[in-house]
Motif scaffolding. Structure first.
Motif, mmCIF file in Angstrom:
data_model
loop_
_atom_site.group_PDB
_atom_site.id
_atom_site.type_symbol
_atom_site.label_atom_id
_atom_site.label_comp_id
_atom_site.label_asym_id
_atom_site.label_seq_id
_atom_site.Cartn_x
_atom_site.Cartn_y
_atom_site.Cartn_z
ATOM 1 N N PHE A 26 22.051 14.545 -26.064
ATOM 2 C CA PHE A 26 21.592 14.943 -27.391
ATOM 3 C C PHE A 26 22.161 13.962 -28.409
ATOM 4 C CE2 PHE A 26 21.951 19.424 -25.552
ATOM 5 C CZ PHE A 26 20.592 19.523 -25.291
ATOM 6 N N ASP A 27 21.386 13.612 -29.426
ATOM 7 C CA ASP A 27 21.971 12.832 -30.510
ATOM 8 C C ASP A 27 22.829 13.764 -31.367
ATOM 9 O OD1 ASP A 27 20.170 14.261 -32.081
ATOM 10 O OD2 ASP A 27 19.181 12.501 -32.923
ATOM 11 N N GLU A 28 23.562 13.192 -32.314
ATOM 12 C CA GLU A 28 24.490 13.993 -33.114
ATOM 13 C C GLU A 28 23.768 15.063 -33.920
ATOM 14 O OE1 GLU A 28 27.790 14.168 -33.098
ATOM 15 O OE2 GLU A 28 27.659 12.788 -31.398
ATOM 16 N N ALA A 29 22.565 14.726 -34.408
ATOM 17 C CA ALA A 29 21.813 15.705 -35.198
ATOM 18 C C ALA A 29 21.471 16.934 -34.364
ATOM 19 C CB ALA A 29 20.537 15.062 -35.748
ATOM 20 N N LEU A 30 21.044 16.711 -33.117
ATOM 21 C CA LEU A 30 20.673 17.839 -32.262
ATOM 22 C C LEU A 30 21.904 18.619 -31.807
ATOM 23 C CD1 LEU A 30 18.303 19.324 -31.093
ATOM 24 C CD2 LEU A 30 18.248 17.719 -29.178
ATOM 25 N N LYS A 31 23.025 17.918 -31.646
ATOM 26 C CA LYS A 31 24.267 18.613 -31.297
ATOM 27 C C LYS A 31 24.669 19.606 -32.378
ATOM 28 C CE LYS A 31 26.344 14.916 -28.488
ATOM 29 N NZ LYS A 31 27.440 13.907 -28.445
ATOM 30 N N GLN A 32 24.376 19.253 -33.635
ATOM 31 C CA GLN A 32 24.754 20.097 -34.764
ATOM 32 C C GLN A 32 23.645 21.064 -35.181
ATOM 33 O OE1 GLN A 32 27.899 19.973 -35.870
ATOM 34 N NE2 GLN A 32 28.263 18.364 -34.348
ATOM 35 N N ALA A 33 22.503 20.981 -34.526
ATOM 36 C CA ALA A 33 21.340 21.802 -34.886
ATOM 37 C C ALA A 33 21.506 23.235 -34.379
ATOM 38 C CB ALA A 33 20.077 21.181 -34.295
ATOM 39 N N PRO A 34 20.658 24.153 -34.825
ATOM 40 C CA PRO A 34 20.694 25.513 -34.278
ATOM 41 C C PRO A 34 20.554 25.500 -32.758
ATOM 42 C CG PRO A 34 19.300 25.435 -36.226
ATOM 43 C CD PRO A 34 19.664 24.019 -35.912
ATOM 44 N N LYS A 35 21.259 26.375 -32.092
ATOM 45 C CA LYS A 35 21.255 26.426 -30.626
ATOM 46 C C LYS A 35 19.844 26.596 -30.069
ATOM 47 C CE LYS A 35 23.283 28.965 -26.710
ATOM 48 N NZ LYS A 35 21.996 29.390 -26.108
ATOM 49 N N VAL A 36 18.999 27.309 -30.799
ATOM 50 C CA VAL A 36 17.643 27.548 -30.317
ATOM 51 C C VAL A 36 16.869 26.243 -30.162
ATOM 52 C CG1 VAL A 36 16.642 27.923 -32.626
ATOM 53 C CG2 VAL A 36 15.618 29.028 -30.626
ATOM 54 N N PHE A 37 17.208 25.213 -30.956
ATOM 55 C CA PHE A 37 16.573 23.897 -30.806
ATOM 56 C C PHE A 37 16.988 23.253 -29.483
ATOM 57 C CE2 PHE A 37 16.018 22.786 -35.622
ATOM 58 C CZ PHE A 37 15.227 23.910 -35.775
ATOM 59 N N ARG A 38 18.288 23.287 -29.192
ATOM 60 C CA ARG A 38 18.776 22.686 -27.946
ATOM 61 C C ARG A 38 18.240 23.434 -26.730
ATOM 62 N NH1 ARG A 38 23.172 22.641 -31.246
ATOM 63 N NH2 ARG A 38 24.152 24.430 -30.221
ATOM 64 N N ASP A 39 18.146 24.748 -26.837
ATOM 65 C CA ASP A 39 17.613 25.539 -25.724
ATOM 66 C C ASP A 39 16.159 25.172 -25.449
ATOM 67 O OD1 ASP A 39 20.034 26.813 -25.492
ATOM 68 O OD2 ASP A 39 19.401 28.646 -26.528
#
Length: 205
Positions: free
Chosen positions: A178-191
């Motif tokens: 994940f890039d840094e933006a996605l690491k800090q994004a809402p968990k539902v985005f990463r899921d």
């Protein structure tokens, strides 16, 4: 009056919680909107930013512009987001990726049936999901794979490679970051990104 106001607010939230998209054919795209390649997806929707059109396109392979013997090929892909502002369609963001000077099997294309527009965090702002691969190889080695997410002009990315069978029981690839933006994004985005990745990690021939 308070009850009426509550109903209006509830209706507004519900409308934005589910982003309704309308598929567009080539003839329905405004003449002022430009794009390169053959359309893969074209949709219109309205979210808290306003009326929006998103187009994905790809060129397919074609003779490389830098080689003259015809044995090398290029391929490009694009994604565009236009928003209607003061009666004019204004480009909000653009994605461009490519593979060039490839003498063997070439890839630069969106993964089939992965394009999506969501509102996972239910904030009224559409999330646009793009999944694609790029590569140049003459053997069954992995290709570069990316999942790109836009919410407004904010970009999130998941990058790695797909997974290829290279032996009887041996596989290569499949890793991602994940890039840094996605690491800090809402968990539902990463899921959602992880589910999308795992579902498409192995190419379907």
């Amino acid at each position: 009056m308070k009850h009426i106001l509550f109903i209006i607010l509830l209706c507004s939230f519900s409308c934005f919680a589910q982003i309704k998209i309308t598929p567009l054919d080539k003839a329905a795209i405004p003449k002022s909107i430009t794009y390169t390649g053959t359309i893969v997806n074209a949709v219109k929707y309205t979210d808290s930013f306003g009326e929006t059109i998103v187009i994905t396109s790809q060129t397919g392979e074609y003779p490389s512009k830098t080689e003259t013997d015809g044995s090398y090929r290029d391929a490009e892909l694009f994604a565009y987001c236009y928003i209607l502002q003061d009666g004019n369609w204004t480009q909000q963001w653009k994605v461009y990726d490519f593979t060039t000077e490839c003498p063997v099997d070439i890839e630069a294309n969106f993964v089939k049936n992965t394009f999506a527009v969501t509102d996972l965090d239910k904030n009224g702002k559409a999330e646009v999901w793009l999944t694609y691969i790029t590569g140049c190889h003459g053997d069954p080695s992995p290709s570069t794979m990316k999942v790109i997410l836009y919410e407004g002009t904010k970009k999130y990315a998941m990058r790695g490679s797909n997974k290829m069978r290279v032996g009887e029981t041996e596989y290569e690839g499949g890793q991602y970051t994940f890039d840094e933006a996605l690491k800090q994004a809402p968990k539902v985005f990463r899921d959602y990104a992880t589910t999308l990745w795992n579902k498409n990690i192995t190419p379907k021939f």
